[in-house]
Design a protein around this motif. Structure first.
Motif, short mmCIF file in Angstrom:
data_model
loop_
_atom_site.label_atom_id
_atom_site.label_comp_id
_atom_site.label_asym_id
_atom_site.label_seq_id
_atom_site.Cartn_x
_atom_site.Cartn_y
_atom_site.Cartn_z
N SER A 236 -69.01 -46.30 50.85
CA SER A 236 -69.02 -45.90 52.19
C SER A 236 -70.08 -46.69 52.93
O SER A 236 -70.01 -47.23 54.36
CB SER A 236 -69.30 -44.44 52.56
OG SER A 236 -68.42 -43.64 51.83
N LEU A 237 -71.04 -47.17 52.47
CA LEU A 237 -72.41 -47.95 53.05
C LEU A 237 -71.82 -49.00 53.80
O LEU A 237 -72.18 -49.38 54.92
CB LEU A 237 -73.62 -48.50 52.03
CG LEU A 237 -74.75 -48.66 52.60
CD1 LEU A 237 -75.42 -47.73 53.71
CD2 LEU A 237 -75.81 -49.05 51.56
N PRO A 238 -71.02 -50.11 53.15
CA PRO A 238 -70.60 -51.28 54.21
C PRO A 238 -69.77 -50.85 55.42
O PRO A 238 -69.93 -51.55 56.22
CB PRO A 238 -69.61 -51.85 53.33
CG PRO A 238 -70.02 -51.49 51.83
CD PRO A 238 -70.66 -49.98 51.92
N VAL A 239 -69.17 -49.46 55.46
CA VAL A 239 -68.58 -49.18 56.71
C VAL A 239 -69.41 -48.93 57.89
O VAL A 239 -69.22 -49.58 59.13
CB VAL A 239 -67.69 -47.84 56.50
CG1 VAL A 239 -67.29 -47.50 57.58
CG2 VAL A 239 -66.74 -47.95 55.46
N TYR A 240 -70.83 -48.53 57.47
CA TYR A 240 -71.79 -48.06 58.46
C TYR A 240 -72.31 -49.49 59.07
O TYR A 240 -72.54 -49.72 60.30
CB TYR A 240 -72.88 -47.29 57.95
CG TYR A 240 -72.63 -45.94 57.82
CD1 TYR A 240 -72.73 -45.03 59.07
CD2 TYR A 240 -72.00 -45.43 56.81
CE1 TYR A 240 -72.56 -43.84 58.47
CE2 TYR A 240 -71.73 -44.20 56.48
CZ TYR A 240 -71.84 -43.32 57.48
OH TYR A 240 -71.47 -41.93 57.34
N VAL A 241 -72.40 -50.59 58.26
CA VAL A 241 -72.93 -51.87 58.58
C VAL A 241 -71.98 -52.63 59.28
O VAL A 241 -72.17 -53.30 60.15
CB VAL A 241 -73.12 -52.45 57.21
CG1 VAL A 241 -73.90 -54.12 57.36
CG2 VAL A 241 -74.37 -52.02 56.34
N ALA A 242 -70.84 -52.44 58.95
CA ALA A 242 -69.83 -53.13 59.83
C ALA A 242 -69.46 -52.62 61.10
O ALA A 242 -69.26 -53.37 62.03
CB ALA A 242 -68.37 -53.10 58.80
N LEU A 243 -69.53 -51.29 61.27
CA LEU A 243 -69.75 -50.67 62.52
C LEU A 243 -70.75 -51.12 63.32
O LEU A 243 -70.33 -51.56 64.57
CB LEU A 243 -69.97 -49.18 62.39
CG LEU A 243 -70.01 -48.57 63.68
CD1 LEU A 243 -68.89 -48.36 64.53
CD2 LEU A 243 -70.12 -46.87 63.44
N THR A 244 -72.00 -51.35 62.82
CA THR A 244 -73.07 -52.25 63.66
C THR A 244 -72.66 -53.55 64.11
O THR A 244 -73.04 -53.77 65.14
CB THR A 244 -74.44 -52.10 62.73
OG1 THR A 244 -74.57 -50.86 62.41
CG2 THR A 244 -75.47 -52.63 63.62
#
Length: 421
Positions: free
Chosen positions: A169-177
């Motif tokens: 899930s962590l890459p999703v947060y970075v992609a959102l940013t």
């Protein structure tokens, strides 16, 4: 704005647009599986993205031609931010369905305006601008951006969970940013003449959408070359499922460990998109030697063979090698296809024609997801890969439809005026 300035801004915006995609590619299939979906449920939910694009692609392309490239891309960025925000918490089939519908809206809005903006500005500044080289360079930048994102994801997944956020899930947060950063860059760098202000201007632009859509459809009816290129996109969209969605599953199959496959897809995906960038950068040399139609023909056959390699090689080294060659071909094929398409239109409906091309690719991809994941579930994964390979290769002769056409032959858009605000 000079052609060089438009080119530099175009490449910058391409990099920022595709970096978040690179982050998502290694986990986009495995994340729903981690959260409880089956492979068939994932395929059915993801197929809704293509169906949504089918409904919205032409109207949003017409909106870009009538309202402007910049405002449509800003709307696209806002929708993608909403979709990624939802993905941070999605844990059911229903929520993934909503996510993929939002992604479909985003892809419909995003498809065409940036490339049309670049070609419009480059040709306005210099009627003999080399747009093919510009498109090839954009393909190279796209590949490097996705490679960087995939490499970052590999590191994030390998580091493991951060508090309550799982490794996948962590890459999703970075992609959102990063998507927020991309939207700010569009607002800052993408300049164009304003077509009016207020509700009256918006209403006038919306009234121009049917004319833009109709113009693109008339171009399709008048040009057998455009028909052939759009048909290629149908087969291509179906077959791309093999290497875009099924590769992580194939690696998990040969390795026997989905977590190991996910971690491996980070560096492998990064290398694949670097290979794609190399293919996009080098393909003008081949196209100048044998011509764009024969280049497209060769690449379609070769890509089908690489997917066969992914299916028949038993070990991870063979699968990864075939995957890397596949992406080299993929990166080379995109600028060839888009360059042929751009050279077929001379008029106000460029974004609408690009949207028409993308429109058929998205539902074809949706059909591919449903069919190939079903074949993988009910027969086996190798059979699904071989079917996709055959569909990719069968499109090759369609590129030869326009081989006798003069290089400067284009389908001129019908002389209708899109209502201006």
């Amino acid at each position: 704005m000079t052609a060089q300035q438009a080119h530099r801004r175009f490449l910058t915006l391409i990099a920022l647009r595709w970096l978040p995609v690179g982050l998502m590619i290694p986990v986009i299939v495995l994340l729903p599986l981690e959260r409880g979906l089956t492979l068939a449920q994932y395929g059915s939910a993801a197929a809704l993205q293509g169906l949504t694009v089918l409904l919205l692609e032409l109207p949003t392309g017409g909106l870009s031609d009538a309202l402007g490239r910049r405002p449509v891309l800003l709307m696209a960025g806002a929708v993608d931010i909403a979709a990624l925000t939802l993905l941070t918490v999605a844990d059911s089939v229903a929520l993934f369905v909503v996510f993929y519908v939002l992604q479909g809206v985003y892809r419909a809005l995003d498809s065409g305006p940036l490339e049309a903006w670049y070609v419009d500005h480059a040709l306005a500044a210099d009627g003999k601008a080399d747009i093919e080289t510009g498109l090839s360079r954009s393909g190279a930048v796209l590949g490097v951006a996705i490679a960087a994102g995939a490499l970052i994801t590999g590191g994030l997944v390998a580091l493991g969970p951060v508090g309550p956020i799982t490794a996948l899930s962590l890459p999703v947060y970075v992609a959102l940013t990063l998507q927020i950063v991309s939207m700010v860059a569009v607002a800052t760098l993408m300049t164009e003449e304003r077509r009016g202000r207020g509700l009256a201007a918006l209403a006038a632009s919306v009234r121009g959408v049917p004319a833009a859509v109709g113009g693109a459809l008339r171009l399709l009816r008048r040009s057998r070359v455009i028909v052939a290129l759009v048909a290629v996109e149908v087969f291509w969209g179906f077959g791309m499922v093999t290497f875009e969605s099924l590769t992580p599953v194939r690696l998990a199959d040969v390795l026997g460990d989905p977590t190991e496959a996910s971690a491996l897809m980070g560096p492998v995906g990064s290398a694949a998109w670097l290979a794609s960038a190399a293919g996009a950068a080098l393909i003008p040399l081949l196209a100048r030697r044998i011509g764009a139609p024969w280049t497209g023909f060769t690449l379609r056959i070769l890509q089908g063979l690489t997917v066969v390699g992914m299916a028949v090689f038993a070990g991870p080294v063979g699968v990864v090698a075939a995957f890397l060659i596949c992406y080299t071909v993929h990166g080379a094929a995109s600028p060839v296809h888009n360059g042929l398409l751009h050279r077929q239109v001379d008029g106000p409906y460029r974004a609408s024609l690009l949207s028409l091309n993308s429109m058929v690719g998205q539902p074809a991809g949706a059909l591919g997801l449903v069919v190939l994941t079903a074949v993988a579930t009910h027969v086996n994964l190798v059979a699904a890969l071989l079917l996709g390979a055959a569909v990719l290769a069968v499109a090759a002769p369609l590129y030869l439809v326009g081989r006798r056409a003069a290089p400067d032959t284009v389908a001129t858009a019908p002389q209708e005026v899109v209502p201006a605000p």
